[in-house]
Design a protein around this motif. Structure first.
Motif, PDB file in Angstrom:
ATOM      1  N   TYR A  31       0.815  -1.214   0.000  1.00 57.39           N
ATOM      2  CA  TYR A  31       0.000   0.000   0.000  1.00 57.39           C
ATOM      3  C   TYR A  31       0.848   1.265   0.000  1.00 57.39           C
ATOM      4  CZ  TYR A  31       0.967   0.136   5.056  1.00 57.39           C
ATOM      5  OH  TYR A  31       1.584   0.175   6.285  1.00 57.39           O
ATOM      6  N   ALA A  32       2.169   1.094   0.170  1.00 63.55           N
ATOM      7  CA  ALA A  32       3.039   2.257   0.273  1.00 63.55           C
ATOM      8  C   ALA A  32       4.397   1.944  -0.343  1.00 63.55           C
ATOM      9  CB  ALA A  32       3.217   2.677   1.731  1.00 63.55           C
ATOM     10  N   PRO A  43       2.598   6.957  -1.354  1.00 65.64           N
ATOM     11  CA  PRO A  43       1.644   5.993  -1.920  1.00 65.64           C
ATOM     12  C   PRO A  43       2.331   4.987  -2.831  1.00 65.64           C
ATOM     13  CG  PRO A  43       0.789   8.230  -2.042  1.00 65.64           C
ATOM     14  CD  PRO A  43       2.220   8.359  -1.621  1.00 65.64           C
ATOM     15  N   THR A  46       0.699   2.551  -8.871  1.00 61.77           N
ATOM     16  CA  THR A  46      -0.587   1.992  -9.292  1.00 61.77           C
ATOM     17  C   THR A  46      -0.448   1.278 -10.632  1.00 61.77           C
ATOM     18  OG1 THR A  46      -1.208   4.075 -10.366  1.00 61.77           O
ATOM     19  CG2 THR A  46      -1.865   3.787  -8.069  1.00 61.77           C
ATOM     20  N   THR A 140      -1.484   5.964   5.392  1.00 60.14           N
ATOM     21  CA  THR A 140      -1.317   5.661   3.964  1.00 60.14           C
ATOM     22  C   THR A 140      -2.155   4.448   3.578  1.00 60.14           C
ATOM     23  OG1 THR A 140       0.932   6.556   4.072  1.00 60.14           O
ATOM     24  CG2 THR A 140       0.395   5.193   2.168  1.00 60.14           C
ATOM     25  N   SER A 143      -5.758   5.508   3.169  1.00 64.95           N
ATOM     26  CA  SER A 143      -5.963   6.178   1.882  1.00 64.95           C
ATOM     27  C   SER A 143      -6.023   5.157   0.746  1.00 64.95           C
ATOM     28  CB  SER A 143      -4.836   7.190   1.628  1.00 64.95           C
ATOM     29  OG  SER A 143      -4.866   8.223   2.588  1.00 64.95           O
ATOM     30  N   TRP A 144      -5.173   4.132   0.831  1.00 61.22           N
ATOM     31  CA  TRP A 144      -5.214   3.061  -0.173  1.00 61.22           C
ATOM     32  C   TRP A 144      -6.582   2.373  -0.140  1.00 61.22           C
ATOM     33  CZ3 TRP A 144      -6.252  -1.973  -0.925  1.00 61.22           C
ATOM     34  CH2 TRP A 144      -5.716  -2.618  -2.042  1.00 61.22           C
ATOM     35  N   ARG A 147      -9.278   4.308  -1.915  1.00 66.73           N
ATOM     36  CA  ARG A 147      -9.178   4.292  -3.383  1.00 66.73           C
ATOM     37  C   ARG A 147      -9.485   2.928  -3.980  1.00 66.73           C
ATOM     38  NH1 ARG A 147      -4.377   7.048  -2.050  1.00 66.73           N
ATOM     39  NH2 ARG A 147      -3.174   5.152  -2.506  1.00 66.73           N
TER      40      ARG A 147
END
Length: 426
Positions: A31-32, A43, A46, A140, A143-144, A147
């Motif tokens: 995730y980071a 982040p 992706t 973090t 936040s992942w 999304r």
């Protein structure tokens, strides 16, 4: 039961996990991006192909478990579990939080890992106030989740974080006004344990253990050359703080929390076993008298506090002091000062299960228990099922098996004023 591969496509990329026909599991998803052990996380990239078919406890990642048929727009409630372990142990691959059971009950269950020991918690110059890399890791991860959780069937607007012990500290830090970003709706904070002293009072010990200036560049270089030296140094450092959290978020300021709905809990006898030997031979109270100031009891309060402790536990005054100083004082402080809606619970022993630290985890996470039924209901609806603490300092007192539930008034009130404010301790 045989398994097969399964895939979810999300903004993070094509994530390949496993399915047993009832539950899908996606292990150790990055995730980071962490460029070096003492750097803040960024982040993760992706659009990648991510192999999440096997757990990797050596990494700082997250794992997701979902019902087999969960798909986008199912809007299943999401539970995010943040493990404890004194900021020294634990992993996102631990399974005692029963991810498969929650998935079978219609949840998306996420286990979040974070950096431990010095890389996770050592304050460095240049860090923002109240900033810790372990907390940044979890932020973090949240936040992942925002999304990416929808393709797994999850509802990003109905996320409950559950933290135990050190994980409860992280949950509370994420709920601070200066950290909170609205990425979870509510939190369950079980048995938080905060340090009693600031890092400034312990910096000498960390510097001596590491044998190097406490500078980000120096520490990253040392970690690259000799990572085992960092681990050994932490082991030497923490031996000086056997009755405390060696490193952790500091200071707890309940008034700094955002208005996030909280359930905060403690067990009745959190750390009783730590001094069981002294208590058994009748030395618990003398030892507690000697330890009281070290454990944070304010000057002039020792005798009155120990009299109350002995009335509660005639043969375990030492264990009562340890339990109150390490955990229950913080629970009371949070309940008294948090600005948002809050419910408090105190968990009592059963005939076969003591109410020690962590003993509530199995009944809370085991499918079919009364505590688990409460937890799943709260995570779905936000309804705790008893009156908020603000109403006459109301607390739900209940056994670990869920029996004997009753609302009581202010059971931790005997702690108020006993412990010196942390800013005055030395």
């Amino acid at each position: 039961m045989s398994t097969r591969e399964t895939q979810v496509t999300a903004p993070a990329g094509a994530i390949v996990g496993t399915s047993d026909g009832e539950v899908r599991t996606f292990h150790s998803i990055p995730y980071a991006h962490v460029p070096a052990p003492f750097e803040s996380p960024a982040p993760a990239p992706t659009g990648l192909l991510i192999d999440a078919t096997a757990p990797d406890p050596s990494t700082t990642r997250l794992s997701i478990t979902t019902p087999e048929g969960a798909r986008r727009n199912d809007d299943l409630p999401v539970i995010v579990f943040i493990h404890g372990g004194r900021f020294e142990e634990g992993s996102h691959t631990d399974t005692f939080s029963n991810p498969e059971g929650f998935a079978r009950a219609g949840f998306v269950h996420v286990r979040v890992g974070y950096r431990l020991k010095f890389p996770g918690m050592l304050p460095l110059s240049g860090d923002a106030p109240h900033e810790y890399r372990a907390v940044q890791d979890c932020a973090t991860a949240l936040s992942w989740i925002q999304r990416n959780i929808e393709p797994f069937g999850g509802d990003p607007t109905n996320v409950t974080i559950v933290g135990h012990s050190a994980g409860a500290d992280i949950a509370l830090w994420l709920a601070r006004r200066d950290h909170y970003k609205g990425e979870f709706r509510r939190a369950v904070v079980a048995s938080p344990v905060f340090p009693r002293r600031s890092f400034a009072a312990r910096k000498w010990a960390a510097r001596g253990a590491l044998g190097t200036p406490l500078l980000r560049g120096e520490l990253n270089a040392l970690a690259a050359r000799n990572p085992k030296r960092i681990a050994r140094a932490y082991g030497r450092f923490r031996t000086q703080y056997a009755t405390d959290i060696a490193l952790g978020p500091f200071p707890l300021e309940a008034g700094a929390l955002a208005r996030v709905p909280l359930v905060v809990t403690s067990t009745r006898d959190e750390f009783m076993p730590m001094v069981r030997g002294l208590d058994r031979v009748g030395m618990g109270k003398p030892a507690a008298t000697l330890m009281a100031r070290h454990m944070g009891v304010a000057k002039g309060h020792t005798r009155a506090y120990l009299e109350r402790a002995a009335a509660m536990d005639p043969h375990a005054a030492g264990g009562r002091l340890i339990s109150d100083a390490m955990c229950r004082r913080w629970v009371d402080q949070i309940a008294e000062g948090a600005p948002g809606e809050l419910w408090q619970a105190e968990l009592l022993p059963t005939d076969t299960r003591p109410a020690y630290h962590s003993k509530e985890l199995t009944p809370a996470f085991s499918t079919g228990t009364r505590l688990n039924a409460w937890l799943t209901h709260f995570a779905r609806t936000g309804e705790a099922g008893w009156r908020p603490y603000a109403e006459d300092r109301t607390v739900m007192r209940v056994r670990l098996d869920g029996a004997g539930a009753e609302e009581v008034t202010d059971p931790l009130g005997y702690l108020r004023g006993v412990f010196a404010p942390v800013a005055q301790e030395h």
